[in-house]
Design a protein around this motif. Sequence first.
Motif, short mmCIF file in Angstrom:
data_model
loop_
_atom_site.label_atom_id
_atom_site.label_comp_id
_atom_site.label_asym_id
_atom_site.label_seq_id
_atom_site.Cartn_x
_atom_site.Cartn_y
_atom_site.Cartn_z
N GLY A 120 6.74 -9.93 -16.24
CA GLY A 120 7.36 -8.63 -16.04
C GLY A 120 8.66 -8.68 -15.26
N TYR A 121 9.24 -9.84 -15.11
CA TYR A 121 10.48 -9.99 -14.36
C TYR A 121 11.20 -11.25 -14.83
N VAL A 122 12.46 -11.38 -14.40
CA VAL A 122 13.30 -12.50 -14.78
C VAL A 122 13.65 -13.29 -13.53
N THR A 146 14.94 -0.58 -16.26
CA THR A 146 16.24 -0.03 -15.89
C THR A 146 16.28 0.21 -14.39
N GLY A 147 17.25 -0.39 -13.73
CA GLY A 147 17.40 -0.19 -12.29
C GLY A 147 18.20 1.06 -12.00
N VAL A 205 13.28 -6.15 -6.78
CA VAL A 205 14.21 -7.26 -6.81
C VAL A 205 13.94 -8.09 -5.56
N VAL A 206 13.94 -9.40 -5.70
CA VAL A 206 13.62 -10.29 -4.58
C VAL A 206 14.71 -11.34 -4.45
N LEU A 207 15.17 -11.56 -3.22
CA LEU A 207 16.11 -12.63 -2.92
C LEU A 207 15.51 -13.52 -1.84
N ALA A 208 15.52 -14.83 -2.08
CA ALA A 208 15.08 -15.81 -1.09
C ALA A 208 16.11 -16.92 -1.03
N VAL A 209 16.47 -17.31 0.19
CA VAL A 209 17.50 -18.32 0.42
C VAL A 209 17.00 -19.31 1.47
N ARG A 259 22.02 -4.02 -9.46
CA ARG A 259 20.63 -3.79 -9.89
C ARG A 259 19.76 -3.23 -8.77
N VAL A 260 20.30 -3.15 -7.55
CA VAL A 260 19.52 -2.76 -6.37
C VAL A 260 19.93 -1.38 -5.89
N ASP A 261 18.93 -0.58 -5.52
CA ASP A 261 19.17 0.68 -4.83
C ASP A 261 19.36 0.36 -3.36
N ARG A 262 20.58 0.39 -2.89
CA ARG A 262 20.89 -0.10 -1.55
C ARG A 262 20.23 0.73 -0.45
N ARG A 263 19.71 1.91 -0.79
CA ARG A 263 18.99 2.72 0.21
C ARG A 263 17.55 2.24 0.37
N ARG A 264 17.11 1.34 -0.50
CA ARG A 264 15.70 0.92 -0.49
C ARG A 264 15.59 -0.60 -0.46
N VAL A 265 16.14 -1.20 0.58
CA VAL A 265 16.08 -2.66 0.76
C VAL A 265 15.25 -2.97 2.00
#
Length: 405
Positions: A120-122, A146-147, A205-209, A259-265
Amino acid sequence: MPAGEPAGGPDPPGTRGSVGRRAFVVGAGAAAFTGAGTAAAAGAEPSGVAGAALAGTLPDFHPLLKDELRFPLAWGTSPIRDFRTWRRVARAKVEDHLLVARDDTPYDPEFDARRAEGDGYVRESVTFSLTRYGRVRGALLTPHGTGPFPAVLLLHDHGAKFDIGKEKLVLPWSDESRLASARAWADRYFSGRFVGDELARRGYVVLAVDALGWGDRGPVGYEEQQALASNLYNLGSSLAGLMAREDVRAAGFLAGLDRVDRRRVAALGFSMGAFRAWQTAALSDDIAAAASVCWMTGLKEVMVPGNNILRGQSSYYMLHPGLARHLDFPDVASIGAPKPMFFLNGGLDPLFPADGVRAAHDKLRAVWRSRHAEERLRLKTWPDLGHVFTAPLQDEVVDWFDSVL
């Protein structure tokens, strides 16, 4: 996490010494650590050093040092009575102690054309300028549909395991050499799940560094952490300050994606990653909420003989020199108030004494209550769990994210 434990597991080989009191003398005529100069002058035998000889040392006058820590800038103690003014002053004080300047280097992202489908994701890799000092490769997961989507900055733990960083939380899809190590870590601490993949499956959406020293940016050796930190200090910088600045920058990058709603991070982390999550929430306006699993305590309560933090090493990733003369750990986290924040601890966690967790929770509760926002603060201790982030806790955190984001 407070020091170089494998996320709460046994010590790395050769790092734990016998517990006892021992005087350290360097060279002929060198003075030992003593508890009272008058006793030494009178010919009394020096009282030595409290703590394990190979696991870090506390001078025997450490209670006096702790008594001198009054945390005068804490909300409620500070003479500043306007909360917004206090937040601005307290954040500036923390930033002064990072020893690393703010950074506005363009991110200039490059997205890898090789993408992989998840459930369900890329999955895709993105390389961007995290700071002016260099570019890093992050793991980016995006739900189908759709984001713009809510998003989570996922911050990895320490664990004295450096071959993997972001892969502790996101399934490595393009580097099979790290897959076995990543699966073993997930089995040990996360009920076999990859937390990032679970979040993406649930619509985030997930970001890992990798932090400096892990994965693509390492691996550093266990004994090399202290040298790395001291070398940065010698260069007028700070290992902990750099990590703090990088996490804030990563939050800004994630929030700025189309792709991100910046109010919901949100920020989420386990162990050292939990420290990073509440710290980022305090320092970044791009973070709207944070969940921290297994890292919150009062400083005085954790600085006790036998505690893991005394061994140094990984504590340098969380050490801002001199900041304790102004703010305690929960005081820094409180800069994030009244954002929604969730603090979870295990009642059997050997790294964080119960009295330290209670003291920190009391401080946090008082701050959010003062903002008439106590419902936005969630404090929970799972009595039968140690230093882990198991599936039930993960489900509870994601459900909480759903409710606040």
